[in-house]
Every structure is written in structure tokens, then in C-alpha cells.
Scaffold this motif. Structure first.
Motif, short mmCIF file in Angstrom:
data_model
loop_
_atom_site.label_atom_id
_atom_site.label_comp_id
_atom_site.label_asym_id
_atom_site.label_seq_id
_atom_site.Cartn_x
_atom_site.Cartn_y
_atom_site.Cartn_z
N LEU A 4 -4.50 10.61 2.68
CA LEU A 4 -4.70 10.61 1.23
C LEU A 4 -5.16 9.24 0.77
CD1 LEU A 4 -1.41 12.45 0.20
CD2 LEU A 4 -3.69 13.44 0.45
N SER A 5 -5.83 9.21 -0.38
CA SER A 5 -6.20 7.92 -0.94
C SER A 5 -4.91 7.17 -1.31
CB SER A 5 -7.11 8.10 -2.16
OG SER A 5 -6.48 8.92 -3.11
N GLY A 6 -5.03 5.86 -1.46
CA GLY A 6 -3.83 5.07 -1.70
C GLY A 6 -4.03 4.00 -2.75
N HIS A 7 -2.93 3.47 -3.21
CA HIS A 7 -2.95 2.35 -4.15
C HIS A 7 -2.73 1.05 -3.40
CE1 HIS A 7 -1.70 4.76 -7.99
NE2 HIS A 7 -2.96 4.94 -7.64
N LEU A 8 -3.43 0.02 -3.85
CA LEU A 8 -3.22 -1.34 -3.37
C LEU A 8 -2.59 -2.13 -4.52
CD1 LEU A 8 -3.55 -3.83 -1.54
CD2 LEU A 8 -5.88 -4.06 -2.49
N LEU A 41 0.85 -1.19 0.00
CA LEU A 41 0.00 0.00 0.00
C LEU A 41 0.88 1.24 0.00
CD1 LEU A 41 -2.21 -1.30 2.89
CD2 LEU A 41 -2.94 -1.15 0.52
N HIS A 42 0.48 2.25 -0.74
CA HIS A 42 1.20 3.53 -0.72
C HIS A 42 0.23 4.64 -1.10
CE1 HIS A 42 1.49 4.08 -5.09
NE2 HIS A 42 1.72 2.78 -5.17
N GLN A 43 0.60 5.86 -0.76
CA GLN A 43 -0.24 7.01 -1.11
C GLN A 43 -0.35 7.11 -2.63
OE1 GLN A 43 1.58 10.32 0.89
NE2 GLN A 43 0.58 9.84 2.82
N GLU A 44 -1.52 7.50 -3.08
CA GLU A 44 -1.81 7.56 -4.51
C GLU A 44 -0.86 8.49 -5.26
OE1 GLU A 44 -5.81 7.85 -7.23
OE2 GLU A 44 -5.74 9.02 -5.38
N ASP A 45 -0.37 9.52 -4.61
CA ASP A 45 0.51 10.48 -5.29
C ASP A 45 1.99 10.05 -5.30
OD1 ASP A 45 1.07 10.87 -2.59
OD2 ASP A 45 1.05 13.05 -2.72
N ASN A 46 2.30 8.85 -4.84
CA ASN A 46 3.68 8.39 -4.74
C ASN A 46 4.04 7.52 -5.95
OD1 ASN A 46 6.17 7.38 -4.03
ND2 ASN A 46 5.60 6.98 -1.90
N GLU A 47 4.36 8.18 -7.05
CA GLU A 47 4.67 7.48 -8.30
C GLU A 47 5.92 6.61 -8.16
OE1 GLU A 47 4.58 5.76 -11.85
OE2 GLU A 47 2.93 6.90 -10.98
N ALA A 48 6.88 7.02 -7.36
CA ALA A 48 8.09 6.21 -7.17
C ALA A 48 7.72 4.84 -6.59
CB ALA A 48 9.09 6.93 -6.27
#
Length: 185
Positions: free
Chosen positions: A173-177, A141-148
Motif C-alpha cells: 500500500l502507499s505510505g506516509h512519510l 513511515l507507515h501505511q497510508e490507511d494507518n490513522e493511529a
């Protein structure tokens, strides 16, 4: 019980091999220095803000490892080199089908392939160690704005499965799974 483990990630043409080992109190000064980076503090839920914080943080890592709840590793350049990051396997419940991974890279080591090499070593270890105990997938999981972090996840075979809504205050913030199954197609 899982005993302390040391892992290695291969060198690249440009950068030395990485050595992953359980956190130690001797890591506190380098940990505090790494967390002085505002980018790292912004991206982590549990920032280290000084020497006392660092000691408590390392003690927590050791306690959680002994309890089998969390397996955190300091990432070093070589066996005696500087601290360049950290990786962790969180909540590998006995018989549970999933666990979560996390990672960070010190500012001075970014752009050198530390995160994907360390995450790759942790991923391989997690599946080798916990597959017989029901582990079928790892979540990242990471914050949605963390492209790295998206790039690191893709490099390590973690597929984007969706976007999770923000859950303030812990996750503002919303995040990516991203998900990595034990066996890849």
C-alpha cells in the motif's frame, strides 16, 4: 560501537512508566503472543509466526545492534512488567543525515499512550546519541490507511512530508512519510 541501552518513558496519570531495553531471548513467548494479533501482523513487514521465528527475530535484533545497524527495544510496563510494544531505530549510517524509526503496540496495551511515550524516548535517545555523528532527522513511515500511526507521529513532532507510492510485495500500500528534524522550530 553503541552499547546496550535502557530508556525510560514517564508514567501518565492513568498508566505506569515504560521501560525500554534491548530484546532478549526471554521475550520470545510474549513476542509470539503479541504477533498473534492480526492487526499487528498486517501492519508489520516482518511478522513473527511462532517460537522458532521469535528466536530468530530476537537473534537478528541482537546481531543488528552489535553491528550498529538497528537498535530495537522491547517496551515493558515498568522494569519487570509485561511486554507492551517495541520501538526501533533503523540504519543510522555513520555520518548519515537520517535514520528511520518504527514502533508497534501489543493489542492489550493499545489506547494507553504506549507508542507516543516509547517513540518519544527513542527519538530523544537517537538525537542525543547520534547528533555528533551527523544525524539531522528521523523518518517515520507507515501505511497510508494507518490513522493511529499518523496520530502517534503528530504527537511526537514528526511532520507529514508526503505520500510514497506502493512498492509491492514488501510495501503493498502507499505510505506516509513523516519527518522529525533534530532541532524543531
Amino acid at each position: 560501537m553503541i552499547t546496550p541501552t535502557e530508556l525510560r518513558a514517564a508514567a501518565t496519570a492513568d498508566f505506569p512508566a515504560l521501560f525500554l531495553r534491548p530484546w532478549r531471548q526471554e521475550d520470545v513467548p510474549a513476542l509470539v503472543e503479541a504477533y498473534a494479533d492480526p492487526v499487528l501482523r498486517h501492519r508489520t513487514a516482518d511478522p513473527v509466526c511462532g517460537e522458532a521465528d521469535g528466536r530468530r527475530w530476537v537473534e537478528g535484533q541482537c546481531r543488528d545492534r552489535e553491528a550498529g545497524l538497528r537498535f530495537g527495544f522491547a517496551v515493558l510496563e515498568g522494569e519487570t512488567g509485561p511486554l507492551v510494544g517495541g520501538v526501533v531505530l533503523k540504519r543510522p549510517a555513520p555520518g548519515g543525515p537520517s535514520a528511520e524509526v518504527g514502533y508497534w503496540t501489543a493489542a492489550h496495551a493499545r489506547g494507553r499512550g504506549v507508542a507516543p511515550r516509547a517513540l518519544g524516548a527513542l527519538t530523544d535517545w537517537a538525537f542525543e546519541t547520534f547528533a555528533g555523528r551527523g544525524l539531522e532527522r528521523l523518518d517515520l513511515l507507515h501505511q497510508e490507511d494507518n490513522e493511529a500511526s499518523c496520530r502517534v507521529a503528530r504527537k511526537c513532532g514528526y511532520l507529514l512530508r508526503g505520500t510514497l507510492p506502493a512498492a509491492p510485495p514488501e510495501y503493498p500500500l502507499s505510505g506516509h512519510l513523516h519527518v522529525r528534524p533534530a532541532t524543531r522550530a
